[in-house]
Design a protein around this motif. Structure first.
Motif, PDB file in Angstrom:
ATOM      1  N   ASP A   1       0.829  -1.212   0.000  1.00 52.16           N
ATOM      2  CA  ASP A   1       0.000   0.000   0.000  1.00 52.16           C
ATOM      3  C   ASP A   1       0.860   1.258   0.000  1.00 52.16           C
ATOM      4  O   ASP A   1       0.524   2.247  -0.664  1.00 52.16           O
ATOM      5  CB  ASP A   1      -0.937  -0.004   1.210  1.00 52.16           C
ATOM      6  N   ALA A   2       1.958   1.245   0.741  1.00 54.34           N
ATOM      7  CA  ALA A   2       2.854   2.407   0.757  1.00 54.34           C
ATOM      8  C   ALA A   2       3.449   2.640  -0.625  1.00 54.34           C
ATOM      9  O   ALA A   2       3.581   3.786  -1.077  1.00 54.34           O
ATOM     10  CB  ALA A   2       3.959   2.194   1.788  1.00 54.34           C
ATOM     11  N   ALA A   3       3.809   1.556  -1.323  1.00 58.59           N
ATOM     12  CA  ALA A   3       4.347   1.694  -2.677  1.00 58.59           C
ATOM     13  C   ALA A   3       3.287   2.259  -3.625  1.00 58.59           C
ATOM     14  O   ALA A   3       3.588   3.095  -4.490  1.00 58.59           O
ATOM     15  CB  ALA A   3       4.838   0.341  -3.176  1.00 58.59           C
ATOM     16  N   LEU A   4       2.034   1.844  -3.466  1.00 58.07           N
ATOM     17  CA  LEU A   4       0.956   2.371  -4.303  1.00 58.07           C
ATOM     18  C   LEU A   4       0.732   3.852  -4.052  1.00 58.07           C
ATOM     19  O   LEU A   4       0.436   4.614  -4.984  1.00 58.07           O
ATOM     20  CB  LEU A   4      -0.334   1.590  -4.049  1.00 58.07           C
ATOM     21  N   VAL A   5       0.854   4.288  -2.796  1.00 58.75           N
ATOM     22  CA  VAL A   5       0.710   5.715  -2.483  1.00 58.75           C
ATOM     23  C   VAL A   5       1.783   6.526  -3.202  1.00 58.75           C
ATOM     24  O   VAL A   5       1.505   7.590  -3.787  1.00 58.75           O
ATOM     25  CB  VAL A   5       0.770   5.938  -0.956  1.00 58.75           C
ATOM     26  N   LEU A   6       3.027   6.048  -3.172  1.00 58.81           N
ATOM     27  CA  LEU A   6       4.097   6.757  -3.881  1.00 58.81           C
ATOM     28  C   LEU A   6       3.833   6.776  -5.385  1.00 58.81           C
ATOM     29  O   LEU A   6       4.098   7.785  -6.059  1.00 58.81           O
ATOM     30  CB  LEU A   6       5.443   6.092  -3.593  1.00 58.81           C
ATOM     31  N   ASN A   7       3.309   5.675  -5.925  1.00 58.11           N
ATOM     32  CA  ASN A   7       2.955   5.647  -7.341  1.00 58.11           C
ATOM     33  C   ASN A   7       1.859   6.658  -7.654  1.00 58.11           C
ATOM     34  O   ASN A   7       1.889   7.333  -8.693  1.00 58.11           O
ATOM     35  CB  ASN A   7       2.493   4.233  -7.707  1.00 58.11           C
ATOM     36  N   LEU A   8       0.897   6.778  -6.750  1.00 61.72           N
ATOM     37  CA  LEU A   8      -0.162   7.779  -6.913  1.00 61.72           C
ATOM     38  C   LEU A   8       0.396   9.196  -6.940  1.00 61.72           C
ATOM     39  O   LEU A   8      -0.020  10.029  -7.761  1.00 61.72           O
ATOM     40  CB  LEU A   8      -1.176   7.645  -5.776  1.00 61.72           C
ATOM     41  N   VAL A   9       1.324   9.485  -6.053  1.00 61.09           N
ATOM     42  CA  VAL A   9       1.932  10.827  -6.003  1.00 61.09           C
ATOM     43  C   VAL A   9       2.649  11.122  -7.314  1.00 61.09           C
ATOM     44  O   VAL A   9       2.510  12.217  -7.890  1.00 61.09           O
ATOM     45  CB  VAL A   9       2.896  10.930  -4.811  1.00 61.09           C
ATOM     46  N   ALA A  10       3.417  10.146  -7.804  1.00 63.92           N
ATOM     47  CA  ALA A  10       4.136  10.343  -9.064  1.00 63.92           C
ATOM     48  C   ALA A  10       3.160  10.570 -10.216  1.00 63.92           C
ATOM     49  O   ALA A  10       3.385  11.433 -11.075  1.00 63.92           O
ATOM     50  CB  ALA A  10       5.028   9.133  -9.346  1.00 63.92           C
ATOM     51  N   ALA A  11       2.052   9.811 -10.251  1.00 59.03           N
ATOM     52  CA  ALA A  11       1.055   9.981 -11.304  1.00 59.03           C
ATOM     53  C   ALA A  11       0.377  11.341 -11.212  1.00 59.03           C
ATOM     54  O   ALA A  11       0.106  11.990 -12.230  1.00 59.03           O
ATOM     55  CB  ALA A  11       0.017   8.862 -11.226  1.00 59.03           C
ATOM     56  N   ALA A  12       0.093  11.809  -9.993  1.00 59.12           N
ATOM     57  CA  ALA A  12      -0.532  13.118  -9.809  1.00 59.12           C
ATOM     58  C   ALA A  12       0.384  14.236 -10.304  1.00 59.12           C
ATOM     59  O   ALA A  12      -0.066  15.186 -10.961  1.00 59.12           O
ATOM     60  CB  ALA A  12      -0.890  13.319  -8.339  1.00 59.12           C
ATOM     61  N   LEU A  13       1.679  14.132 -10.007  1.00 61.04           N
ATOM     62  CA  LEU A  13       2.636  15.144 -10.478  1.00 61.04           C
ATOM     63  C   LEU A  13       2.713  15.154 -12.000  1.00 61.04           C
ATOM     64  O   LEU A  13       2.780  16.220 -12.626  1.00 61.04           O
ATOM     65  CB  LEU A  13       4.015  14.868  -9.875  1.00 61.04           C
ATOM     66  N   ALA A  14       2.690  13.965 -12.614  1.00 60.07           N
ATOM     67  CA  ALA A  14       2.719  13.889 -14.070  1.00 60.07           C
ATOM     68  C   ALA A  14       1.456  14.496 -14.669  1.00 60.07           C
ATOM     69  O   ALA A  14       1.506  15.160 -15.713  1.00 60.07           O
ATOM     70  CB  ALA A  14       2.881  12.437 -14.514  1.00 60.07           C
ATOM     71  N   CYS A  15       0.297  14.290 -14.019  1.00 58.11           N
ATOM     72  CA  CYS A  15      -0.954  14.885 -14.492  1.00 58.11           C
ATOM     73  C   CYS A  15      -0.911  16.408 -14.413  1.00 58.11           C
ATOM     74  O   CYS A  15      -1.403  17.102 -15.318  1.00 58.11           O
ATOM     75  CB  CYS A  15      -2.135  14.359 -13.682  1.00 58.11           C
ATOM     76  N   VAL A  16      -0.333  16.940 -13.358  1.00 58.67           N
ATOM     77  CA  VAL A  16      -0.197  18.392 -13.231  1.00 58.67           C
ATOM     78  C   VAL A  16       0.642  18.943 -14.383  1.00 58.67           C
ATOM     79  O   VAL A  16       0.304  19.964 -15.001  1.00 58.67           O
ATOM     80  CB  VAL A  16       0.424  18.761 -11.869  1.00 58.67           C
TER      81      VAL A  16
END
Length: 456
Positions: free
Chosen positions: A186-201
């Motif tokens: 789950d912690a790894a998925l959270v970091l993946n989410l953060v990276a995806a959010a930054l790419a979307c921005v």
């Protein structure tokens, strides 16, 4: 260097820039993804690494459903309208595309939740997986709309499996940072989410700037500037993309649903190492994407065969070298790259490597068919191939375990590519397998001279 030579060189650089960015971005994404696998395999352990690998794979498949094929449909319509100078209508299509996204995205998220619940079991992991699918699906649409607007650099960085190089590199930095190194799936998925959010921005920022520059306020409309029309137009693209993706990932999902987390982690480790072997094949695909439809449209089939087979020859040499290492040094390599606990995955890696060897030996048959007007044939084939893989993998995993799953997966995948190789010859009259290596066959082909109005 004369002025004429400098001018020709500059034109050559400009023409090759999109292909260079596409190839460089895809290779960077693959390298970063492999590095991520190394970091996570060592920090999570086999159980959580297997759980994360299955969840992230479901998220990527879910992102295709979330996008609903709108990325390809919008790319086609916007690029066509801009080519005819109708910028106002192009803007109306873009607006409709994001309206259509609001219709299909919830269905894609729901599908991701249901799939995750079946494969992983209902938990917080499924919620994180669905959220990641939503962001990656939005990024798919943004990247292709940006590409249609003529901004290929950010489009290439932000597109591709798992969100492309932008998400992979961001995730790698976050995962490797000692203060935030993940210890659970789950912690790894959270970091993946953060990276995806930054790419979307990043993608949204570039999209807004490019849209204001290229498309004025809509003064005209297009028949395709209708959300329902785009949903219908995007559906075939989505089905094909999902089927092709699942044909490469369904074995991992079946492992997650039927095997222990430890066995799933070992299987995921062997699969991740296969990414290194796929790099040369991916590179060859990107270097020929424009040449294949152009030569086919011009009827230059002998040259098309020569270029495809020469690319296959060049790809085969590093791929076979990497595959031989996987076969003869599987245990030590897994222990060195992923950690000592993954040495037990050596038989799985050997089996998968032998299946991959068949794929490399048959060349780019699937790409040739897809880019030469046989999209419907590829759709039927991909769905049939997926069905056979699901049946074989599920029976093997339930009855005989993880090693049987690897054998079934390698066999069905290799068999599918044999059929593609035969279909390419039957439909187009050309072979796609490599030439025998020689100095002549390794020299690069001369540049293709394609008229300005030629397709592709």
């Amino acid at each position: 260097m004369t002025a004429t030579v400098r001018s020709r060189f500059a034109r050559g650089v400009r023409r090759s820039a999109p292909a260079t960015w596409a190839l460089g971005s895809r290779v960077a994404g693959l390298v970063a993804s492999t590095a991520i696998a190394v970091v996570l395999a060592r920090s999570l352990g086999t159980d959580d690494f297997g759980r994360f690998s299955v969840a992230s794979s479901i998220a990527v498949g879910g992102s295709i459903a979330v996008a609903g094929g709108l990325n390809r449909a919008a790319l086609r319509d916007v690029a066509s309208l801009l080519a005819h100078g109708d910028r106002g209508a192009a803007r109306s299509v873009i607006v409709s595309a994001f309206g259509a996204f609001g219709l299909v995205a919830p269905l894609g998220v729901l599908g991701t939740v249901l799939t995750g619940s079946v494969v992983i079991g209902w938990s917080r992991t499924v919620v994180l997986t669905a959220a990641l699918a939503l962001l990656l699906g939005l990024l798919l649409v943004l990247a292709d709309v940006i590409r249609a607007l003529g901004e290929y650099r950010v489009a290439n960085v932000a597109s591709g499996p798992s969100g492309g190089a932008a998400v992979a590199l961001g995730f790698l930095v976050l995962s490797a940072w000692s203060l935030f190194r993940p210890r659970t799936a789950d912690a790894a998925l959270v970091l993946n989410l953060v990276a995806a959010a930054l790419a979307c921005v990043l993608a949204v920022t570039v999209f807004m700037a490019r849209a204001r520059e290229v498309t004025p306020r809509a003064t005209t409309t297009s028949p395709s500037a209708n959300p329902k029309h785009l949903v219908v137009a995007g559906f075939p693209f989505m089905v094909t993309q999902v089927a092709l993706f699942l044909s490469l990932q369904v074995d991992l999902w079946i492992a997650g649903a039927t095997l222990s987390e430890g066995d799933t982690g070992l299987y995921a480790g062997a699969l991740r190492l296969m990414n290194v072997v796929r790099v040369p094949l991916t590179a060859a695909q990107f270097t020929l994407l424009a040449a294949i439809p152009a030569l086919h449209a011009l009827g230059r089939m002998e040259e098309l065969e020569r270029r495809v087979r020469r690319a296959g020859t060049i790809v085969t040499i590093p791929s076979v070298g990497a595959l031989l290492v996987c076969v003869f040094f599987a245990g030590p390599m897994l222990a060195l790259v992923l950690g000592e606990s993954y040495r037990a995955a050596a038989p799985l890696l050997v089996t998968l490597a032998l299946g991959q060897l068949v794929i490399v030996a048959l060349g780019l048959s699937g790409n040739v068919l897809n880019l030469c007007g046989f999209e419907r044939l590829m759709l039927v084939f991909s769905v049939g191939s997926l069905a056979s893989s699901v049946v074989a993998d599920l029976v093997a995993a339930r009855l005989w375990g993880v090693e049987a799953l690897a054998i079934a997966s390698a066999s069905t995948t290799a068999g599918s590519f044999v059929v593609l190789w035969w279909l390419a010859h039957r439909q187009l009259g050309i072979w796609t397998h490599p030439f025998l290596p020689s100095r002549r066959n390794l020299l690069p082909s001369a540049a293709i001279s394609v008229p300005a109005d030629a397709p592709g």
